[in-house]
Design a protein around this motif. Structure first.
Motif, mmCIF file in Angstrom:
data_model
loop_
_atom_site.group_PDB
_atom_site.id
_atom_site.type_symbol
_atom_site.label_atom_id
_atom_site.label_comp_id
_atom_site.label_asym_id
_atom_site.label_seq_id
_atom_site.Cartn_x
_atom_site.Cartn_y
_atom_site.Cartn_z
ATOM 1 N N THR A 134 0.834 -1.206 0.000
ATOM 2 C CA THR A 134 0.000 0.000 0.000
ATOM 3 C C THR A 134 0.866 1.252 0.000
ATOM 4 O O THR A 134 0.575 2.227 -0.699
ATOM 5 N N ALA A 135 1.939 1.224 0.778
ATOM 6 C CA ALA A 135 2.846 2.371 0.824
ATOM 7 C C ALA A 135 3.493 2.619 -0.534
ATOM 8 O O ALA A 135 3.632 3.764 -0.973
ATOM 9 N N LEU A 136 3.883 1.549 -1.216
ATOM 10 C CA LEU A 136 4.476 1.692 -2.552
ATOM 11 C C LEU A 136 3.474 2.275 -3.541
ATOM 12 O O LEU A 136 3.858 2.979 -4.483
ATOM 13 N N PHE A 137 2.186 1.988 -3.331
ATOM 14 C CA PHE A 137 1.164 2.514 -4.234
ATOM 15 C C PHE A 137 1.186 4.043 -4.261
ATOM 16 O O PHE A 137 0.972 4.660 -5.308
ATOM 17 N N TYR A 138 1.447 4.661 -3.110
ATOM 18 C CA TYR A 138 1.455 6.121 -3.066
ATOM 19 C C TYR A 138 2.605 6.687 -3.901
ATOM 20 O O TYR A 138 2.469 7.732 -4.539
ATOM 21 N N GLN A 338 -9.139 5.810 1.982
ATOM 22 C CA GLN A 338 -10.365 5.552 2.738
ATOM 23 C C GLN A 338 -10.348 4.155 3.355
ATOM 24 O O GLN A 338 -10.706 3.973 4.521
ATOM 25 N N GLN A 339 -9.916 3.155 2.573
ATOM 26 C CA GLN A 339 -9.822 1.796 3.112
ATOM 27 C C GLN A 339 -8.833 1.740 4.274
ATOM 28 O O GLN A 339 -9.096 1.092 5.300
ATOM 29 N N ALA A 340 -7.689 2.410 4.112
ATOM 30 C CA ALA A 340 -6.665 2.385 5.165
ATOM 31 C C ALA A 340 -7.166 3.055 6.433
ATOM 32 O O ALA A 340 -6.844 2.613 7.550
ATOM 33 N N PHE A 345 -5.108 1.997 9.639
ATOM 34 C CA PHE A 345 -3.703 2.238 9.320
ATOM 35 C C PHE A 345 -3.385 3.712 9.125
ATOM 36 O O PHE A 345 -2.209 4.089 9.060
ATOM 37 N N ILE A 346 -4.394 4.551 8.991
ATOM 38 C CA ILE A 346 -4.206 5.986 8.770
ATOM 39 C C ILE A 346 -5.160 6.727 9.694
ATOM 40 O O ILE A 346 -6.299 6.282 9.897
ATOM 41 N N LEU A 462 2.118 4.552 8.428
ATOM 42 C CA LEU A 462 1.046 3.564 8.601
ATOM 43 C C LEU A 462 1.291 2.667 9.809
ATOM 44 O O LEU A 462 0.383 2.428 10.619
ATOM 45 N N THR A 463 2.510 2.154 9.931
ATOM 46 C CA THR A 463 2.798 1.229 11.036
ATOM 47 C C THR A 463 2.860 1.955 12.375
ATOM 48 O O THR A 463 2.494 1.389 13.409
#
Length: 646
Positions: A134-138, A338-340, A345-346, A462-463
């Motif tokens: 997910t982080a790489l997606f950004y 929104q999912q995160a 996670f956010i 996130l973490t």
């Protein structure tokens, strides 16, 4: 799965697999052909604009190849078989079957996998992999608009060399305009996406076919022997070329991520019937052009497929396609965020709805402006699409490699495939994805560091939020009082006042801190006291029939759990309006909502490193108000402070 803490922040609280029943995805009743056409406009923008730069960069990029028959045939063969293995076999045929009640994407897959493997020792590793994807997606969502729009506008220098100096300013203006209109929504413009992309794919297919007719020998590249010969005869250059060849499949993960919007079958039909043939025709057409023209066509083989008189219209069409591809990535960033948020996670962020009819059309101001700033800086820093492609690919290949890891868990733990079938298949995927990722690592010094840097920064955020939230909830639970003891001791001793008090709490047991503080300072209890927990399931949708669970604890106290899927939005007043078995109907003018706002203090037994504690405290202070996140009426909310040591 997650729930809300005292301040409404999502936190990890597991639900049983039987706890929710998922509603049907909105696309279930729509026509296949209509959805397939819509998918062409939204899902395939990224991979559809790859012909603008992928072939050129393979021969003229950071690791240029000699323009001879062996290399041209080898590259075309590699691109074809990459699309067949990575996109058609891996994503379209297999991974898209691993849907989470109709939804796809790294977070949906993570929720599906982690929900079934909670007792395994390696569950934490799976979660970290999914979060890093997910982080790489950004990072990818910053590079895609920059490279797509810039490569399209660079066609001006080919069609009208006098305008070459305007390429950079025009690209920046287009990108700023694109981000500026996000607030107003894209429903009307989105209606044009399908027709524009259908026209774009048809045009690039026709241009490719015309070129193939002139040099039909390029069709021999369908044979994998040319790709194999490329590696056998020139192994080092073939390996380095993979860093550019992979540009032909960037956007493959979008097929899986957008599955919830269109459904599995419409995306498969769009890819197999229309998009894949168009891309194959264009790449082979570019290869045929290089056979005929040689180095003179290398400046932009995509645009030089068209006659001089049609190059300028092709620039406008390609720019429109690039804008559509960028829009899809931006909308994807909003959806993933929104999912995160829902999955914990956010921190809560302000989410605005841009369509009254479509719930999925949202706008997140902070994400929008951060993306715009980074995209513009990327364009100004790298200057050309050729330079940007050196930063492109690492995020995509990293996410693809992680998807293969998660797929391995799915095959063995969820689907129970036999080892003799699953292992060879996974070996092929790991070999291909690993080779692409390793080849892209060679581009780290020349720009590949950017998506990795963004990925690690986002991963840290996130973490840190997830860990800090869990620590805070654990500390609150340690100091909580059993609810039965509280009711017996306080219910009769305190003065009861008319009305309803709703106390938000993360735990299904224990007394919320807001309730203790209210009794301590105001010395009263309302006639009806509701301890409300909002839980976010690891399913995308929770049916209305399973939305609310009630428990009457006596003496005017009630326990209520409201469940939502991670693709749904929490609307507490709307849920309460449907309740009539909890001491009567809820009237907002007689209902007060009590929230606890935590202040973090340094602890003698710190659960995180000091800098992460400070980062978590900063995020907690700047999180969106729980009042707005849960859509509570502004004049009926009371916030009570509490101090927590983590």
């Amino acid at each position: 799965m997650t729930s809300s803490n005292d301040s409404g922040t999502p936190s990890a609280v597991p639900l049983g697999d039987h706890a929710v029943q998922v509603g049907q995805a909105p696309h279930s009743q729509q026509g296949l052909l209509k959805l397939a056409a819509g998918a062409v406009g939204v899902v395939f923008g990224d991979i559809g604009t790859s012909p603008l730069y992928a072939f050129r960069e393979t021969f003229a990029g950071h690791h240029p190849l000699t323009l001879d028959a062996a290399h041209i045939m080898g590259v075309v063969s590699l691109m074809f078989w990459s699309m067949m293995i990575v996109v058609t076999l891996k994503y379209v045929s297999i991974i898209m079957r691993a849907d989470n009640k109709g939804e796809g994407g790294s977070l949906a897959l993570l929720a599906l996998v982690s929900g079934r493997t909670k007792t395994k020792r390696w569950t934490r590793g799976i979660v970290l992999l999914g979060v890093f994807a997910t982080a790489l997606f950004y990072g990818d969502s910053m590079i895609t608009p920059a490279v797509s729009v810039l490569s399209a506008v660079e066609g001006l220098a080919v069609a009208a060399p006098a305008f070459g100096a305007l390429v950079l300013p025009i690209a920046v203006v287009i990108l700023v305009f694109l981000f500026a209109i996000q607030r107003s929504g894209t429903a009307r413009v989105g209606a044009l996406f399908g027709p524009v992309m259908l026209c774009y794919f048809a045009v690039i297919a026709v241009l490719g076919i015309i070129s193939i007719i002139q040099t039909p020998g390029i069709l021999w590249a369908f044979s994998p022997t040319y790709a194999i010969r490329f590696f056998v005869s020139d192994s080092v250059r073939a390996f380095l070329a993979l860093g550019s060849v992979v540009l032909a499949v960037t956007g493959a993960e979008a097929l899986y991520a957008d599955m919830g919007h269109f459904g599995r079958n419409p995306i498969r039909v769009s890819w197999l019937v229309f998009v894949l043939p168009a891309l194959i025709c264009n790449y082979m057409g570019q290869g045929a052009l290089l056979f005929r023209e040689g180095v003179t066509a290398l400046e932009s083989p995509f645009y030089m497929l068209a006659p001089d008189s049609l190059q300028l219209p092709l620039v406008f069409l390609a720019t429109a396609a690039a804008i559509i591809a960028s829009q899809a990535v931006i909308s994807g960033a909003f959806s993933v965020t929104q999912q995160a948020i829902q999955l914990g996670f956010i921190p809560r962020l302000r989410i605005e709805h841009t369509s009254a009819a479509t719930a999925g059309q949202i706008y997140i101001p902070l994400i929008n402006w951060l993306l715009m700033a980074m995209v513009v800086l990327l364009v100004l820093f790298f200057q050309t699409s050729s330079n940007l492609t050196s930063a492109y690919g690492i995020a995509v290949t990293g996410a693809m490699l992680i998807d293969t890891c998660l797929l391995g868990v799915v095959l063995f733990r969820l689907w129970n495939w036999p080892a003799y079938f699953a292992i060879p298949l996974l070996a092929v995927f790991f070999l291909v994805d690993g080779a692409y990722f390793a080849a892209n690592l060679t581009k780290v010094p020349s720009g590949g560091w950017f998506p990795l840097l963004i990925g690690f920064l986002v991963f840290t955020v996130l973490t840190t939020w997830a860990s800090g939230r869990q620590l805070m909830i654990a500390r609150l639970r340690e100091a909580s009082m059993p609810i039965k003891v509280f009711i017996q001791s306080a219910a009769n001793a305190a003065t009861r006042v008319p009305g309803t008090a709703v106390f938000m709490t993360s735990s299904a047991d224990g007394v919320p801190h807001a309730l203790l503080n209210n009794l301590k300072h105001n010395k009263v209890l309302h006639e009806r006291v509701v301890l409300l927990t909002v839980k976010i399931a690891d399913e995308p949708f929770v049916a209305e029939a399973d939305r609310i669970v009630l428990e009457d604890m006596g003496q005017g106290f009630h326990r209520m759990i409201i469940r939502y899927g991670f693709m749904q939005e929490a609307d507490v007043p709307a849920a309460l309006a449907r309740v009539d078995k909890c001491g009567g109907a809820f009237k907002m003018m007689d209902t007060s909502f009590f929230l606890a706002r935590q202040t973090l203090l340094p602890a003698e037994r710190p659960g995180m490193m000091l800098w992460r504690e400070k980062l978590f405290a900063w995020m907690l202070r700047n999180a969106e108000s729980a009042m707005e996140f849960f859509r509570l009426p502004t004049n009926r909310v009371v916030e009570l402070g509490s101090q927590v040591e983590i």
